[in-house]
Motif scaffolding. Structure first.
Motif, mmCIF file in Angstrom:
data_model
loop_
_atom_site.group_PDB
_atom_site.id
_atom_site.type_symbol
_atom_site.label_atom_id
_atom_site.label_comp_id
_atom_site.label_asym_id
_atom_site.label_seq_id
_atom_site.Cartn_x
_atom_site.Cartn_y
_atom_site.Cartn_z
ATOM 1 N N ALA A 233 -33.611 13.478 13.326
ATOM 2 C CA ALA A 233 -34.665 13.114 14.273
ATOM 3 C C ALA A 233 -35.431 11.869 13.846
ATOM 4 C CB ALA A 233 -35.630 14.290 14.442
ATOM 5 N N ALA A 234 -35.551 11.634 12.536
ATOM 6 C CA ALA A 234 -36.297 10.475 12.048
ATOM 7 C C ALA A 234 -35.725 9.164 12.568
ATOM 8 C CB ALA A 234 -36.301 10.465 10.521
ATOM 9 N N THR A 235 -34.430 9.142 12.848
ATOM 10 C CA THR A 235 -33.792 7.934 13.367
ATOM 11 C C THR A 235 -34.352 7.568 14.738
ATOM 12 O OG1 THR A 235 -31.774 8.564 12.197
ATOM 13 C CG2 THR A 235 -31.571 6.845 13.877
ATOM 14 N N LEU A 236 -34.658 8.566 15.552
ATOM 15 C CA LEU A 236 -35.163 8.322 16.901
ATOM 16 C C LEU A 236 -36.538 7.653 16.865
ATOM 17 C CD1 LEU A 236 -34.154 11.718 18.581
ATOM 18 C CD2 LEU A 236 -32.845 9.592 18.458
ATOM 19 N N ASN A 237 -37.397 8.079 15.940
ATOM 20 C CA ASN A 237 -38.708 7.440 15.793
ATOM 21 C C ASN A 237 -38.554 6.003 15.312
ATOM 22 O OD1 ASN A 237 -38.867 10.490 14.852
ATOM 23 N ND2 ASN A 237 -40.789 10.030 15.867
ATOM 24 N N THR A 238 -37.583 5.782 14.438
ATOM 25 C CA THR A 238 -37.359 4.444 13.895
ATOM 26 C C THR A 238 -36.834 3.502 14.977
ATOM 27 O OG1 THR A 238 -36.859 5.506 11.777
ATOM 28 C CG2 THR A 238 -36.306 3.185 11.981
ATOM 29 N N VAL A 239 -36.041 4.021 15.902
ATOM 30 C CA VAL A 239 -35.559 3.207 17.028
ATOM 31 C C VAL A 239 -36.741 2.727 17.876
ATOM 32 C CG1 VAL A 239 -34.310 3.308 19.227
ATOM 33 C CG2 VAL A 239 -33.235 4.177 17.140
ATOM 34 N N THR A 240 -37.712 3.603 18.090
ATOM 35 C CA THR A 240 -38.911 3.213 18.843
ATOM 36 C C THR A 240 -39.656 2.082 18.139
ATOM 37 O OG1 THR A 240 -39.170 5.454 19.733
ATOM 38 C CG2 THR A 240 -41.110 4.036 19.785
ATOM 39 N N ALA A 241 -39.782 2.168 16.822
ATOM 40 C CA ALA A 241 -40.439 1.113 16.050
ATOM 41 C C ALA A 241 -39.655 -0.191 16.153
ATOM 42 C CB ALA A 241 -40.586 1.537 14.591
ATOM 43 N N ALA A 242 -38.330 -0.098 16.096
ATOM 44 C CA ALA A 242 -37.485 -1.293 16.180
ATOM 45 C C ALA A 242 -37.634 -1.971 17.534
ATOM 46 C CB ALA A 242 -36.025 -0.916 15.924
ATOM 47 N N ALA A 243 -37.717 -1.173 18.590
ATOM 48 C CA ALA A 243 -37.872 -1.736 19.932
ATOM 49 C C ALA A 243 -39.179 -2.500 20.066
ATOM 50 C CB ALA A 243 -37.799 -0.617 20.973
ATOM 51 N N ALA A 244 -40.218 -2.041 19.362
ATOM 52 C CA ALA A 244 -41.520 -2.703 19.421
ATOM 53 C C ALA A 244 -41.503 -4.073 18.742
ATOM 54 C CB ALA A 244 -42.582 -1.818 18.773
ATOM 55 N N CYS A 245 -40.490 -4.325 17.907
ATOM 56 C CA CYS A 245 -40.377 -5.621 17.230
ATOM 57 C C CYS A 245 -39.897 -6.711 18.177
ATOM 58 C CB CYS A 245 -39.420 -5.520 16.040
ATOM 59 S SG CYS A 245 -39.984 -4.433 14.715
ATOM 60 N N GLY A 246 -39.372 -6.307 19.332
ATOM 61 C CA GLY A 246 -38.849 -7.273 20.299
ATOM 62 C C GLY A 246 -37.363 -7.486 20.116
ATOM 63 N N GLY A 247 -36.679 -7.836 21.183
ATOM 64 C CA GLY A 247 -35.250 -8.094 21.098
ATOM 65 C C GLY A 247 -34.423 -6.826 21.152
ATOM 66 N N GLU A 248 -33.122 -6.978 20.893
ATOM 67 C CA GLU A 248 -32.207 -5.848 20.954
ATOM 68 C C GLU A 248 -32.364 -4.947 19.726
ATOM 69 O OE1 GLU A 248 -28.132 -6.967 21.411
ATOM 70 O OE2 GLU A 248 -28.344 -7.358 23.566
ATOM 71 N N VAL A 249 -31.918 -3.699 19.895
ATOM 72 C CA VAL A 249 -31.910 -2.738 18.793
ATOM 73 C C VAL A 249 -30.475 -2.301 18.552
ATOM 74 C CG1 VAL A 249 -32.668 -0.477 17.968
ATOM 75 C CG2 VAL A 249 -34.226 -1.906 19.326
ATOM 76 N N HIS A 250 -29.990 -2.505 17.321
ATOM 77 C CA HIS A 250 -28.682 -2.017 16.908
ATOM 78 C C HIS A 250 -28.890 -0.914 15.871
ATOM 79 C CE1 HIS A 250 -26.552 -6.087 18.014
ATOM 80 N NE2 HIS A 250 -27.208 -5.537 19.019
ATOM 81 N N VAL A 251 -27.914 -0.025 15.757
ATOM 82 C CA VAL A 251 -27.984 1.070 14.790
ATOM 83 C C VAL A 251 -26.755 1.020 13.898
ATOM 84 C CG1 VAL A 251 -27.989 3.584 14.479
ATOM 85 C CG2 VAL A 251 -29.356 2.556 16.305
ATOM 86 N N LEU A 252 -26.955 1.151 12.589
ATOM 87 C CA LEU A 252 -25.850 1.198 11.635
ATOM 88 C C LEU A 252 -25.661 2.638 11.170
ATOM 89 C CD1 LEU A 252 -23.752 -0.090 9.700
ATOM 90 C CD2 LEU A 252 -25.633 -0.425 8.064
ATOM 91 N N VAL A 253 -24.470 3.165 11.369
ATOM 92 C CA VAL A 253 -24.109 4.511 10.911
ATOM 93 C C VAL A 253 -23.107 4.365 9.775
ATOM 94 C CG1 VAL A 253 -23.017 6.698 11.518
ATOM 95 C CG2 VAL A 253 -24.518 5.559 13.169
ATOM 96 N N THR A 254 -23.491 4.801 8.574
ATOM 97 C CA THR A 254 -22.586 4.765 7.425
ATOM 98 C C THR A 254 -22.299 6.198 7.010
ATOM 99 O OG1 THR A 254 -24.380 4.713 5.803
ATOM 100 C CG2 THR A 254 -23.585 2.596 6.612
ATOM 101 N N GLY A 255 -21.034 6.524 6.796
ATOM 102 C CA GLY A 255 -20.716 7.885 6.399
ATOM 103 C C GLY A 255 -19.224 8.118 6.306
ATOM 104 N N GLU A 256 -18.858 9.390 6.239
ATOM 105 C CA GLU A 256 -17.442 9.781 6.182
ATOM 106 C C GLU A 256 -17.179 10.775 7.302
ATOM 107 O OE1 GLU A 256 -14.167 11.540 2.981
ATOM 108 O OE2 GLU A 256 -16.323 11.802 2.609
ATOM 109 N N ASN A 257 -16.204 10.482 8.130
ATOM 110 C CA ASN A 257 -15.897 11.326 9.292
ATOM 111 C C ASN A 257 -17.154 11.541 10.144
ATOM 112 O OD1 ASN A 257 -13.199 11.672 8.408
ATOM 113 N ND2 ASN A 257 -13.847 13.345 7.063
ATOM 114 N N ALA A 258 -17.883 10.458 10.361
ATOM 115 C CA ALA A 258 -19.167 10.527 11.063
ATOM 116 C C ALA A 258 -19.096 9.952 12.471
ATOM 117 C CB ALA A 258 -20.235 9.795 10.247
#
Length: 310
Positions: free
Chosen positions: A16-41
């Motif tokens: 869930a913490a990722t969703l709050n961080t997306v909101t913060a990123a959107a407030a910075c202006g411009g597009e929002v990209h997300v990086l997912v790092t993992g295994e079989n994710a």
């Protein structure tokens, strides 16, 4: 100007913490990209693509990233950092482990525990255990930010349709190795995501009393259990229940503080809760200064009576 959010997950689901961080990123202006790092994710990448406001998801998948070791995740972030003006992490144990490594490698200052975005280069963050707010302006070409998730509403987990781009995963750094993980399983909500928290302090006197008094109330309310640092240090509750500046920062809809005096360290971790109920027999307890409802009473009498009333 594009912001990159580093997703927090367990290789199966998006935290869930990722969703709050997306909101913060959107407030910075411009597009929002997300990086997912993992295994079989792959499921996590698809979940991130559905988050409202996300324009693109970068997915790096390899065995070296499965355990989310900070050295490897930081290397993966650095491999894609070109073209991004803001790199945002949730201010969790995992985010705080990786962000400083990225900031150091980029030779920029880290902006920690941001609670508000006032502009692309101007941010608000608490200082002095939350007793003052600092407005920080950064001239760095890349802003590396950890986001205090309680300061931002969660972005909608559905409604988005971002493209998922598979990228090359970095090699294992060899600097650290995953040995094992001991997980505590509970039927209760996760503390940082709970809507209701029942928290206890040193006044409860023992681990047995802590469980005997607070568990029935938490069961009635479907609440998570929390504790002050004093209660944790005394052995009444496990470390992962600690709420406070050196524990977990929470902001539930309802926070019930039972036998907690309200040291500044504890208040820093819960005073953003929507409704605070404090039960303490000391009329001068500092917790009453932030409480919406204050009950001056013995916790051993008041809490069982509250359970019976519910």
């Amino acid at each position: 100007m594009t912001a990159l959010v580093i997703a927090e997950h367990d290789n199966a689901s998006l935290k869930a913490a990722t969703l709050n961080t997306v909101t913060a990123a959107a407030a910075c202006g411009g597009e929002v990209h997300v990086l997912v790092t993992g295994e079989n994710a792959a499921a996590v990448a698809q979940a991130a693509a559905q988050v409202q406001g996300v324009a693109k998801v970068l997915h790096a998948d390899s065995a070296a990233l499965g355990a989310q070791l900070a050295e490897n995740v930081a290397a993966q972030v650095l491999a894609v950092v070109g073209g991004y003006s803001h790199i945002l992490f949730p201010s969790t144990a995992a985010g705080r482990n990786v962000a400083p490594r990225v900031a150091a490698k980029l030779d920029v200052a880290q902006l920690s525990d941001v609670t508000k975005v006032q502009g692309a280069d101007t941010f608000e963050r608490p200082i002095y255990a939350g007793n003052a707010l600092a407005i920080v302006q950064s001239a760095d070409p890349v802003k590396v930010i950890t986001v205090r998730t309680t300061g931002f509403d969660a972005a909608s987990a559905t409604g988005g349709s971002a493209a998922v781009e598979t990228i090359e995963a970095v090699a294992d750094s060899g600097k650290s190795a995953f040995v094992g993980r001991e997980l505590t399983k509970s039927d209760r909500p996760e503390l940082t995501a709970a809507k209701i928290i029942v928290s206890g302090g040193r006044a409860l006197g023992s681990a047995e009393k802590f469980t005997e008094v607070l568990t029935p109330l938490a069961d009635k309310l479907g609440a998570a259990l929390g504790a002050s640092r004093a209660a944790v240090d005394a052995g009444y509750a496990p470390n992962d229940w600690q709420v406070g500046q050196t524990g977990k920062i929470v902001a539930p809809a309802l926070y019930i503080a039972c036998g907690i005096s309200g040291a500044i360290q504890h208040l820093a971790g819960m005073k953003d809760s929507k409704v605070i109920v404090a039960i303490n027999k000391d009329p001068d307890a500092p917790i009453f200064s932030v409480a919406d409802y204050a009950l001056e009473a013995d916790v051993f009498e008041a809490v069982p009576e509250l359970v019976r009333s519910l």
